[in-house]
Motif scaffolding. Structure first.
Motif, PDB file in Angstrom:
ATOM      1  N   GLU A 190      27.065  15.906 -13.643  1.00 18.89           N
ATOM      2  CA  GLU A 190      27.178  15.342 -14.997  1.00 18.89           C
ATOM      3  C   GLU A 190      28.382  14.413 -15.128  1.00 18.89           C
ATOM      4  N   GLN A 191      29.015  14.097 -13.986  1.00 23.61           N
ATOM      5  CA  GLN A 191      30.115  13.125 -13.956  1.00 23.61           C
ATOM      6  C   GLN A 191      31.428  13.659 -14.521  1.00 23.61           C
ATOM      7  N   MET A 192      31.593  14.963 -14.540  1.00 23.85           N
ATOM      8  CA  MET A 192      32.896  15.503 -14.940  1.00 23.85           C
ATOM      9  C   MET A 192      33.919  15.110 -13.873  1.00 23.85           C
ATOM     10  N   THR A 193      35.093  14.699 -14.314  1.00 20.04           N
ATOM     11  CA  THR A 193      36.178  14.417 -13.374  1.00 20.04           C
ATOM     12  C   THR A 193      36.798  15.756 -12.975  1.00 20.04           C
ATOM     13  N   MET A 194      36.915  15.990 -11.673  1.00 20.70           N
ATOM     14  CA  MET A 194      37.343  17.314 -11.224  1.00 20.70           C
ATOM     15  C   MET A 194      38.307  17.235 -10.039  1.00 20.70           C
ATOM     16  N   VAL A 195      39.297  18.135 -10.038  1.00 23.91           N
ATOM     17  CA  VAL A 195      40.117  18.365  -8.847  1.00 23.91           C
ATOM     18  C   VAL A 195      39.907  19.829  -8.475  1.00 23.91           C
ATOM     19  N   VAL A 196      39.484  20.055  -7.241  1.00 20.97           N
ATOM     20  CA  VAL A 196      39.134  21.408  -6.820  1.00 20.97           C
ATOM     21  C   VAL A 196      39.946  21.784  -5.588  1.00 20.97           C
ATOM     22  N   VAL A 197      40.813  22.786  -5.748  1.00 13.13           N
ATOM     23  CA  VAL A 197      41.481  23.361  -4.572  1.00 13.13           C
ATOM     24  C   VAL A 197      40.511  24.373  -3.990  1.00 13.13           C
ATOM     25  N   THR A 198      40.152  24.193  -2.731  1.00 10.99           N
ATOM     26  CA  THR A 198      39.110  25.076  -2.195  1.00 10.99           C
ATOM     27  C   THR A 198      39.222  25.285  -0.692  1.00 10.99           C
ATOM     28  N   HIS A 199      38.742  26.462  -0.287  1.00 11.39           N
ATOM     29  CA  HIS A 199      38.576  26.742   1.145  1.00 11.39           C
ATOM     30  C   HIS A 199      37.096  26.659   1.525  1.00 11.39           C
ATOM     31  N   GLU A 200      36.262  26.277   0.548  1.00 18.13           N
ATOM     32  CA  GLU A 200      34.815  26.173   0.793  1.00 18.13           C
ATOM     33  C   GLU A 200      34.513  24.786   1.331  1.00 18.13           C
ATOM     34  N   MET A 201      34.561  24.665   2.652  1.00 14.53           N
ATOM     35  CA  MET A 201      34.402  23.330   3.248  1.00 14.53           C
ATOM     36  C   MET A 201      32.997  22.760   3.019  1.00 14.53           C
ATOM     37  N   ALA A 202      31.988  23.631   3.018  1.00 13.03           N
ATOM     38  CA  ALA A 202      30.619  23.132   2.811  1.00 13.03           C
ATOM     39  C   ALA A 202      30.494  22.528   1.416  1.00 13.03           C
ATOM     40  N   PHE A 203      31.120  23.188   0.442  1.00 10.46           N
ATOM     41  CA  PHE A 203      31.091  22.691  -0.932  1.00 10.46           C
ATOM     42  C   PHE A 203      31.821  21.345  -1.010  1.00 10.46           C
ATOM     43  N   ALA A 204      33.017  21.285  -0.395  1.00 12.56           N
ATOM     44  CA  ALA A 204      33.806  20.046  -0.423  1.00 12.56           C
ATOM     45  C   ALA A 204      33.010  18.888   0.190  1.00 12.56           C
ATOM     46  N   LYS A 205      32.345  19.183   1.313  1.00  6.12           N
ATOM     47  CA  LYS A 205      31.547  18.168   2.000  1.00  6.12           C
ATOM     48  C   LYS A 205      30.424  17.649   1.113  1.00  6.12           C
ATOM     49  N   GLU A 206      29.782  18.589   0.438  1.00 10.91           N
ATOM     50  CA  GLU A 206      28.588  18.225  -0.315  1.00 10.91           C
ATOM     51  C   GLU A 206      28.916  17.560  -1.653  1.00 10.91           C
ATOM     52  N   VAL A 207      29.958  18.057  -2.323  1.00  4.63           N
ATOM     53  CA  VAL A 207      30.155  17.671  -3.733  1.00  4.63           C
ATOM     54  C   VAL A 207      31.281  16.654  -3.936  1.00  4.63           C
ATOM     55  N   ALA A 208      32.319  16.728  -3.100  1.00  2.00           N
ATOM     56  CA  ALA A 208      33.482  15.872  -3.375  1.00  2.00           C
ATOM     57  C   ALA A 208      33.199  14.416  -3.027  1.00  2.00           C
ATOM     58  N   ASP A 209      33.782  13.527  -3.817  1.00  2.00           N
ATOM     59  CA  ASP A 209      33.749  12.102  -3.486  1.00  2.00           C
ATOM     60  C   ASP A 209      34.863  11.799  -2.492  1.00  2.00           C
ATOM     61  N   ARG A 210      35.948  12.563  -2.628  1.00  2.54           N
ATOM     62  CA  ARG A 210      37.125  12.305  -1.778  1.00  2.54           C
ATOM     63  C   ARG A 210      37.789  13.632  -1.436  1.00  2.54           C
ATOM     64  N   ILE A 211      38.332  13.680  -0.225  1.00  2.00           N
ATOM     65  CA  ILE A 211      39.018  14.879   0.245  1.00  2.00           C
ATOM     66  C   ILE A 211      40.488  14.517   0.450  1.00  2.00           C
ATOM     67  N   ILE A 212      41.366  15.379  -0.045  1.00  6.19           N
ATOM     68  CA  ILE A 212      42.796  15.200   0.232  1.00  6.19           C
ATOM     69  C   ILE A 212      43.241  16.407   1.044  1.00  6.19           C
TER      70      ILE A 212
END
Ligand SMILES: Nc1ncnc2c1ncn2[C@@H]1O[C@H](COP(=O)(O)OP(=O)(O)OP(=O)(O)O)[C@@H](O)[C@H]1O
Length: 244
Positions: A190-212
């Motif tokens: 839904e285009q919410m702007t989000m910063v997610v601290v996570t250890h879920e690499m599969a989630f980060a891969k699938e959902v994030a636009d950018r990884i820091i």
């Protein structure tokens, strides 16, 4: 939407955030990853002023919370805090309030809307996170996954412009992480702007636009999920991803 410049923060004389600099654009989902103790939570908590930074700048939605290490006036900080929704690892629900009241407390105190509109919104959001039938339950009667979905709905009540998630699934049994991640995926869609601290690499891969990628208080590398996960450039990033 968010700009962080040269942020420094020490605990007990030890520099925990060394010179952090990054931006998050409107509608972007950024995953902050890195080893335990690298400073990810401290960075996120500083964005809502649960921690005070020693130096640097934080701009949110065009306004500064802190500039050259100097914080704005309390009212200015409160205005910025109201634009942020934060979800913690340990849910932090009010145990003495029902699910519905957990959602409605902050918007009522802030007089965000009429009581009726607030109540309608809490019903809608609880439906959205799949808990329309648990409005009158107390948190102690809910599973961890349900508690975290309530916490997300509660954060959304204030109509935040930026949602911050601090390891939202780390305290959950593995079978309950999926229900929380799917609510977060829906928000991202839904285009919410989000910063997610996570250890879920599969989630980060699938959902994030950018990884820091953060390590020992520094941003070591950042890029798209493909860049970071398929072709990391830095040896520390490579070593971290190998361990995950
Ligand atoms: N209130 C505090 N007082 C003293 N030291 C602190 C405090 N909060 C955090 N630290 C220290 O700051 C460092 C960074 O912690 P932080 O929780 O930000 O890391 P993290 O990357 O989020 O780790 P994790 O993935 O384990 O949550 C750690 O060494 C931690 O012990």
């Amino acid at each position: 939407m968010l700009r962080v410049e040269n942020v420094k923060k020490s605990f007990d004389g030890e520099l925990i955030l060394k010179n952090i600099r990054f931006t998050v654009n409107k509608n972007e989902v950024v995953a902050l990853i890195g080893p335990s103790g690298s400073g990810k939570s401290t960075m996120l908590r500083s964005l809502v002023h649960l921690e005070t930074i020693d130096d640097g700048e934080i701009y949110i939605d065009g306004e500064y919370m802190v500039k050259n290490g100097k914080y704005g006036k309390p009212q200015q900080i409160r205005n910025i805090q109201r634009k942020l929704g934060m979800v913690f690892q340990h849910f932090n629900l009010f145990p003495h309030l029902t699910v519905r009241k957990n959602l409605e407390l902050a918007p009522k105190l802030a007089k965000l809307d009429t009581d009726e509109a607030i109540s309608q919104r809490s019903e809608q959001l609880l439906e959205k996170v799949g808990l329309g039938n648990r409005m009158d339950a107390y948190p102690s009667k809910l599973s961890g996954g349900q508690k975290q979905r309530v916490a997300i709905a509660r954060a959304l009540m204030m109509k935040p412009k930026l949602m911050l998630f601090d390891e939202p699934t780390s305290a959950l049994d593995p079978e309950l992480t999926g229900e929380v991640l799917s609510v977060m995926k829906e928000l991202a869609a839904e285009q919410m702007t989000m910063v997610v601290v996570t250890h879920e690499m599969a989630f980060a891969k699938e959902v994030a636009d950018r990884i820091i990628f953060m390590d020992r208080g520094e941003i070591v590398e950042e890029g798209t999920p493909d860049e970071i996960f398929q072709n990391p450039q830095n040896e520390r990033t490579k070593a971290f991803l190998k361990r995950m």
